[in-house]
Motif scaffolding. Structure first.
Motif, PDB file in Angstrom:
ATOM      1  N   UNK A   1      -5.721  -4.761   8.873  1.00 20.84           N
ATOM      2  CA  UNK A   1      -5.979  -3.421   8.869  1.00 20.84           C
ATOM      3  C   UNK A   1      -6.093  -2.965   7.444  1.00 20.84           C
ATOM      4  N   UNK A   2      -5.111  -3.525   6.494  1.00 21.78           N
ATOM      5  CA  UNK A   2      -5.092  -2.980   5.322  1.00 21.78           C
ATOM      6  C   UNK A   2      -6.297  -3.409   4.211  1.00 21.78           C
ATOM      7  N   UNK A   3      -7.043  -4.471   4.863  1.00 19.42           N
ATOM      8  CA  UNK A   3      -8.021  -5.144   4.123  1.00 19.42           C
ATOM      9  C   UNK A   3      -9.189  -4.252   3.314  1.00 19.42           C
TER      10      UNK A   3
ATOM     11  N   UNK B   1      -8.130 -11.815  -1.698  1.00 13.56           N
ATOM     12  CA  UNK B   1      -7.936 -11.306  -0.147  1.00 13.56           C
ATOM     13  C   UNK B   1      -7.967 -12.691   0.796  1.00 13.56           C
ATOM     14  N   UNK B   2      -6.847 -12.398   1.585  1.00 13.51           N
ATOM     15  CA  UNK B   2      -6.713 -13.574   2.664  1.00 13.51           C
ATOM     16  C   UNK B   2      -7.017 -13.041   4.075  1.00 13.51           C
ATOM     17  N   UNK B   3      -7.387 -13.984   4.715  1.00  9.86           N
ATOM     18  CA  UNK B   3      -7.718 -13.699   6.166  1.00  9.86           C
ATOM     19  C   UNK B   3      -7.273 -15.035   6.998  1.00  9.86           C
ATOM     20  N   UNK B   4      -6.822 -14.736   8.184  1.00  8.87           N
ATOM     21  CA  UNK B   4      -6.312 -15.547   9.064  1.00  8.87           C
ATOM     22  C   UNK B   4      -7.359 -16.158  10.009  1.00  8.87           C
ATOM     23  N   UNK B   5      -7.528 -17.381  10.601  1.00  9.18           N
ATOM     24  CA  UNK B   5      -8.556 -17.829  11.358  1.00  9.18           C
ATOM     25  C   UNK B   5      -8.064 -17.558  12.563  1.00  9.18           C
ATOM     26  N   UNK B   6      -9.073 -17.249  13.466  1.00  7.24           N
ATOM     27  CA  UNK B   6      -8.812 -17.343  15.129  1.00  7.24           C
ATOM     28  C   UNK B   6      -9.039 -18.799  15.406  1.00  7.24           C
TER      29      UNK B   6
ATOM     30  N   UNK C   1     -15.675  -1.121   4.302  1.00  8.28           N
ATOM     31  CA  UNK C   1     -15.611  -1.065   2.627  1.00  8.28           C
ATOM     32  C   UNK C   1     -16.646  -0.731   1.969  1.00  8.28           C
ATOM     33  N   UNK C   2     -17.919  -0.952   2.432  1.00  7.66           N
ATOM     34  CA  UNK C   2     -19.097  -0.644   1.932  1.00  7.66           C
ATOM     35  C   UNK C   2     -19.436  -1.993   0.886  1.00  7.66           C
ATOM     36  N   UNK C   3     -19.229  -3.419   1.404  1.00  9.85           N
ATOM     37  CA  UNK C   3     -19.590  -4.368   0.521  1.00  9.85           C
ATOM     38  C   UNK C   3     -20.320  -5.345   1.570  1.00  9.85           C
ATOM     39  N   UNK C   4     -20.735  -6.520   0.941  1.00  2.00           N
ATOM     40  CA  UNK C   4     -21.380  -7.404   1.888  1.00  2.00           C
ATOM     41  C   UNK C   4     -20.437  -8.585   2.217  1.00  2.00           C
TER      42      UNK C   4
END
Length: 126
Positions: free
Chosen positions: A40-42, A26-31, A10-13
């Protein structure tokens, strides 16, 4: 996708992605090991977030736009708010164009001062 992959594509930090999570953009799951895993849509979502921030929208408005984009429903008042932001941006563009035109005039006058301008510096006066 892991956080570093999303950031790179995405070109971000990585820090920006964490900020987006804090702001519920933005949401993320945790392993099982606690690492963030993004869908993949992130990457596309992050790019949209970047565009909305670049347009000057506050995170609250970005959140509403994202909900509308991804749910297909528009929150009440959102279109009015976006039209207001667009008008603000258009006004700012007009101001910037006028400032650029004034600067062009200063540059032109400085490079080629009129004869009646006795104190004008010439390239040879230096």
């Amino acid at each position: 996708m892991r956080i570093g992959e999303v950031a790179h594509q995405a070109g971000v930090s990585v820090r920006a992605l964490r900020y987006y999570e804090e702001r519920d953009l933005l949401q993320a799951e945790r392993s099982s090991g606690g690492q963030r895993q993004y869908p993949g849509s992130a990457v596309d979502r992050v790019r949209l977030i970047q565009q909305l921030f670049a347009a000057g929208l506050p995170s609250r408005s970005v959140r509403e736009v994202l909900r509308s984009v991804y749910s297909g429903t528009v929150a009440p008042g959102l279109l009015d708010q976006l039209e207001g932001e667009r008008a603000r941006i258009s006004g700012r563009i007009t101001e910037l164009l006028a400032a650029r035109d004034r600067l062009d005039g200063v540059i032109t006058t400085t490079r080629n001062p009129p004869p009646e301008c006795a104190h004008a510096l010439r390239a040879t006066d230096g």
